[in-house]
Design an enzyme around this catalytic site. Structure first.
Site, short mmCIF file in Angstrom:
data_model
loop_
_atom_site.label_atom_id
_atom_site.label_comp_id
_atom_site.label_asym_id
_atom_site.label_seq_id
_atom_site.Cartn_x
_atom_site.Cartn_y
_atom_site.Cartn_z
N ASP A 42 42.07 45.28 38.17
CA ASP A 42 42.76 44.01 38.38
C ASP A 42 44.13 43.97 37.71
O ASP A 42 44.34 44.59 36.66
CB ASP A 42 41.88 42.87 37.84
CG ASP A 42 42.29 41.53 38.43
OD1 ASP A 42 42.97 41.51 39.47
OD2 ASP A 42 41.92 40.50 37.84
C1 FPP Z 1 43.62 43.82 42.17
O1 FPP Z 1 44.86 43.40 41.63
C2 FPP Z 1 43.75 45.01 42.97
C3 FPP Z 1 43.47 45.12 44.30
C4 FPP Z 1 43.03 43.97 45.11
C5 FPP Z 1 43.63 46.39 45.02
C6 FPP Z 1 43.17 47.57 44.23
C7 FPP Z 1 43.65 48.79 44.87
C8 FPP Z 1 44.19 49.84 44.23
C9 FPP Z 1 44.28 49.98 42.76
C10 FPP Z 1 44.62 50.99 45.02
C11 FPP Z 1 43.37 51.70 45.29
C12 FPP Z 1 43.31 52.73 46.23
C13 FPP Z 1 42.83 52.75 47.46
C14 FPP Z 1 42.31 54.02 48.01
C15 FPP Z 1 42.84 51.56 48.33
P1 FPP Z 1 45.46 42.05 42.21
O2 FPP Z 1 46.09 42.35 43.53
O3 FPP Z 1 44.35 41.03 42.24
O4 FPP Z 1 46.56 41.67 41.17
P2 FPP Z 1 46.65 40.29 40.34
O5 FPP Z 1 45.32 40.11 39.66
O6 FPP Z 1 47.75 40.53 39.37
O7 FPP Z 1 46.96 39.19 41.32
MG MG Z 2 43.48 39.86 40.71
#
Ligand code: FPP
Ligand code: MG
Length: 262
Positions: A39
């Site tokens: 996250d």
């Molecule tokens: C959460 O951070 C992350 C995700 C929803 C996506 C996670 C994906 C990756 C780390 C890449 C992985 C690789 C593949 C193969 C797909 P967030 O978007 O919720 O960020 P925030 O909490 O700051 O809003």
């Molecule tokens: Mg998030």
């Protein structure tokens, strides 16, 4: 020129220190199954004046980094929350970029000589694969096929995943199995559900440690069934793309301390 030489030297030194630390850690008890809720990608991107997509790309670099550390430590199974079913509600531009990233990285991960083949890791994509676009489903099929015979470690890429969906399906499959077998006792028991969880079907050992980054202290529908009994939950304040050995070290040390105190 001098600056470049110094930074090369520092990098080599860092790598050696890291290798040494991992070797020392791996002499003690090591969790068999570690799960990460990756996250904080978007907050990391905002804090560094980047596009959201860059945050997710750097998130993948962190995934590769942590997977490498876990494999060197001899962790048998790593599960990561790569995309929640709920994430389909995000802006289509972000969803499309995440799908394109998943497709490209799935192909890259299983290439000859890459991390998965190097360490003998079987890749499982866990969740509602049917909800993914066809091109990503095809990349999933290829990646799972290419790594099917690897048996030294497991990477569960949970995508698109939700724990309640996994549990609902496990109950349905367990009930269907009872009907198909025509057994007189049609009561679905705990062990039947456990057997049909996607993580169990994928051959994962019981979960030992679950880590969520970015300072959020929730499970967000991830591994709810698996996070019972002795599972150690760790909440790190570091954003996922910046998460590294210095964040993971205290978590492993805490696991080892608790194992030794049993
Ligand atoms: C959460 O951070 C992350 C995700 C929803 C996506 C996670 C994906 C990756 C780390 C890449 C992985 C690789 C593949 C193969 C797909 P967030 O978007 O919720 O960020 P925030 O909490 O700051 O809003
Ligand atoms: Mg998030």
């Amino acid at each position: 020129m001098l600056w470049r030489a110094l930074s090369w030297l520092k990098q080599k030194l860092d790598e050696r220190v890291q290798k040494f630390v991992i070797r020392v850690l791996s002499a003690g008890p090591v969790p068999k199954h570690v799960a990460f809720v990756m996250d904080g990608n978007r907050r990391y991107a905002r804090a560094n004046h980047m596009k959201v997509q860059q945050g997710h790309s750097d998130g993948f670099v962190a995934l590769r980094r942590l997977l490498g550390i876990c494999l060197q430590l001899n962790v048998r199974c790593v599960s990561v929350y790569a995309f929640a079913i709920d994430n389909f509600k995000r802006p289509s531009e972000e969803v499309d970029a995440l799908m394109a990233l998943a497709e490209a990285k799935l192909r890259e991960l299983c290439q000859h000589g890459d991390l998965l083949q190097q360490y003998g890791v079987r890749l499982n994509v866990i969740g509602r694969v049917d909800m993914l676009p066809e091109s990503v489903r095809e990349a999933v099929r290829v990646a799972e096929d290419l790594t099917r015979h690897n048996d030294r470690a497991i990477l569960n890429l949970c995508m698109p995943y939700a724990s309640r969906d996994e549990m609902t399906r496990a109950v349905q499959d367990a009930a269907q199995e009872k009907i198909d077998l025509g057994t007189r006792n049609t009561m679905v028991e705990e062990k039947d559900i456990e057997k049909h969880l996607m993580t169990s079907v994928a051959g994962s050992p019981p979960l030992d440690v679950l880590v969520r980054t970015s300072g959020v202290q929730r499970l967000s529908d991830y591994m709810l069934w698996q996070s019972c009994e002795g599972v150690q939950l760790h909440f790190s304040t570091t954003y996922w793309p910046e998460f590294g050995l210095s964040d993971f070290l205290p978590i492993i040390l805490d696991y080892q301390r608790k194992q030794w105190c049993l």
